[in-house]
Design an enzyme around this catalytic site. Structure first.
Site, PDB file in Angstrom:
ATOM      1  N   HIS A 223       0.816  -1.216   0.000  1.00  0.00           N
ATOM      2  CA  HIS A 223       0.000   0.000   0.000  1.00  0.00           C
ATOM      3  C   HIS A 223       0.853   1.272   0.000  1.00  0.00           C
ATOM      4  CE1 HIS A 223      -3.554   2.298   0.217  1.00  0.00           C
ATOM      5  NE2 HIS A 223      -4.288   1.462   0.927  1.00  0.00           N
ATOM      6  N   ASP A 227      -2.506   2.015  -4.396  1.00  0.00           N
ATOM      7  CA  ASP A 227      -3.655   2.159  -3.510  1.00  0.00           C
ATOM      8  C   ASP A 227      -4.705   1.089  -3.778  1.00  0.00           C
ATOM      9  OD1 ASP A 227      -2.573   4.444  -2.311  1.00  0.00           O
ATOM     10  OD2 ASP A 227      -3.371   5.730  -3.906  1.00  0.00           O
TER      11      ASP A 227
END
Length: 252
Positions: A223, A227
């Site tokens: 992450h 995203d």
């Protein structure tokens, strides 16, 4: 002859030689093999250095299975569902190049070649030989190369170069009946795709409820680099390519 006081006291106080202080009996113990220790260190490094998030998607698999049968009829190579999925993964990586990448030294490196590691289960542990530049290969070439690498790993006739240079990894637990899991990223790559088993599920059709084969995908990603929305779009493209898998089968 009855035991003496000394012998009786000693028998009462002694615990089995293989029991610990809580009374648990040790069945066996052993040090990790070199391969298992390496795997353990890499997994620990992965969790320590990456921010793992996993996104899941359920996809219709009827076309995928049909395309596999067609490929078996048209090609000399022994084509499996996994081989078609690798072609679908390569096409998806072309659409989402941020996932065909590594992250080292604070640098996100994207690569031209789709060097996809395919996890192989061995008694000593899990290894992922790398199929290089899948995007330039036909379905038959992918199937042939994957089987060659798998056979080499299972027979122990592989080199470390077969395991290096990956840009993305695929791990398949569907063959073992798994419905969902959380794959661990293979550093320095930034994503890994888990493939689950194919199973029938009911869904509403034009003539009522019908049962169709479906397959689950689990995409773990770092992450820090991409995203959740990026992962969702990746899985969306993978679903599209999977549900139109016959495009990867050459014309007769």
């Amino acid at each position: 002859m009855p035991p003496t006081d000394t012998e009786s006291d000693r028998n009462d106080d002694e615990s089995p030689a293989d029991a610990d202080e809580t009374g648990r009996t040790v069945r066996e113990e052993h040090s990790l093999s070199r391969m298992r220790a390496t795997i353990a260190n890499r997994l620990q490094e992965s969790y320590r250095s990456a921010v793992h998030v996993t996104a899941n998607r359920d996809v219709d698999a009827e076309e995928l299975l049909r395309a596999t049968e067609i490929a078996d009829d048209r090609l000399e190579a022994d084509v499996s569902v996994v081989d078609l999925l690798l072609c679908a993964v390569s096409a998806t990586l072309a659409d989402h190049p941020a996932f065909n990448a590594t992250f080292e030294d604070e640098t996100h490196r994207l690569y031209e070649e789709h060097n996809v590691g395919v996890a192989v289960d061995l008694d000593a542990g899990l290894v992922a030989p790398v199929l290089r530049d899948i995007g330039s290969k036909s379905l038959g070439e992918v199937a042939t190369e994957r089987r060659r690498l798998t056979d080499a790993v299972q027979s122990g006739e592989y080199t470390m170069s077969d395991l290096r240079g990956g840009t993305f990894t695929v791990t398949n637990l569907g063959a073992l009946g798994v419905d969902s899991f959380t794959p661990i990223i293979n550093p320095p790559e930034i994503a890994i795709l888990g493939v689950n088993r194919i199973r029938e599920r009911p869904q509403r059709g034009d003539d009522g409820i019908e049962f169709r084969k479906r397959i689950g995908f689990d995409l773990s990603f770092d992450h820090r680099i991409v995203d959740g929305a990026d992962a969702a779009r990746f899985l969306g493209s993978l679903a599209e390519y999977t549900e139109t898998a016959e495009r990867f089968v050459p014309d007769p």
